[in-house]
Design an enzyme around this catalytic site. Sequence first.
Site, short mmCIF file in Angstrom:
data_model
loop_
_atom_site.label_atom_id
_atom_site.label_comp_id
_atom_site.label_asym_id
_atom_site.label_seq_id
_atom_site.Cartn_x
_atom_site.Cartn_y
_atom_site.Cartn_z
N ARG A 235 0.81 -1.22 0.00
CA ARG A 235 0.00 0.00 0.00
C ARG A 235 0.84 1.27 0.00
O ARG A 235 0.34 2.36 -0.32
CB ARG A 235 -1.02 -0.02 1.14
N GLU B 27 4.30 -10.17 13.96
CA GLU B 27 3.70 -10.65 15.20
C GLU B 27 3.85 -12.18 15.29
O GLU B 27 4.18 -12.72 16.34
CB GLU B 27 2.22 -10.26 15.23
P1 AMP Z 1 3.88 -2.37 11.30
O1 AMP Z 1 5.10 -3.02 10.75
O2 AMP Z 1 3.35 -3.05 12.52
O3 AMP Z 1 4.06 -0.87 11.51
O4 AMP Z 1 2.74 -2.57 10.24
C1 AMP Z 1 2.73 -1.82 9.15
C2 AMP Z 1 2.06 -2.49 8.01
O5 AMP Z 1 0.92 -3.30 8.36
C3 AMP Z 1 1.56 -1.42 7.13
O6 AMP Z 1 2.08 -1.69 5.85
C4 AMP Z 1 0.06 -1.49 7.17
O7 AMP Z 1 -0.42 -1.53 5.86
C5 AMP Z 1 -0.29 -2.76 7.88
N1 AMP Z 1 -1.17 -2.59 9.06
C6 AMP Z 1 -0.83 -2.92 10.33
N2 AMP Z 1 -1.85 -2.72 11.17
C7 AMP Z 1 -2.87 -2.23 10.43
C8 AMP Z 1 -4.21 -1.81 10.73
N3 AMP Z 1 -4.72 -1.85 11.98
N4 AMP Z 1 -4.97 -1.35 9.71
C9 AMP Z 1 -4.47 -1.32 8.46
N5 AMP Z 1 -3.23 -1.70 8.12
C10 AMP Z 1 -2.43 -2.15 9.08
#
Ligand code: AMP
Length: 173
Positions: free
Chosen positions: A60, A97
């Site tokens: 995205r 996770e």
């Molecule tokens: P992180 O590495 O945990 O910061 O996760 C980032 C990636 O996960 C991003 O590319 C987001 O597109 C996706 N993502 C994680 N949590 C969400 C959420 N609650 N809603 C939408 N996209 C999320």
Amino acid sequence: MDLKALIRDIPDFPQPGIIFRDITTLLKNAQGLKYVIDSLAVETQKLEVLPDYIVGIESRGFIFAPALAYHLDGGFVPVRKKGKLPAQVFSIEYDLEYGTDILEIHQDAFTAGAKVMIVDDVIATGGTAKATADLLTQMGCDIVAYGFIVELEGLQGRNKLPDVPIISLVKYS
Ligand code: AMP
């Protein structure tokens, strides 16, 4: 503009307990789409050090990074999931996770010292952005900023990132 009104909340997706912030409803709204791209560009243009390249994280991040690069007269560089890029790559493995994932970038994407900004749709835990930052740092890039549409503040993802400006347009606690 009330971005939260345009972003759709999907409870328990992709797994129980997660509220997924669905930006497709924002993207299909003409004013909403224009607003987020223009706002990212305006906020980026206020930075002390402007990026030469906008790095978008698959998938995205690819929606926003090229549009921002276009506004800034910069280049767009993709960071992709393992096995998608055709030329020689540098890779980084990082923790999710559950399990791990691998991100890749073309080895010849930058010359050393290139000023880059990292863009994705959402910052949650910050793990993906941090892995991308580590990859770029190892390549000798100068990371000048991060840009996100949505920041999930409760997860404190920004604390993982090096001390450079972080632009986010809408924050959820
Ligand atoms: P992180 O590495 O945990 O910061 O996760 C980032 C990636 O996960 C991003 O590319 C987001 O597109 C996706 N993502 C994680 N949590 C969400 C959420 N609650 N809603 C939408 N996209 C999320």
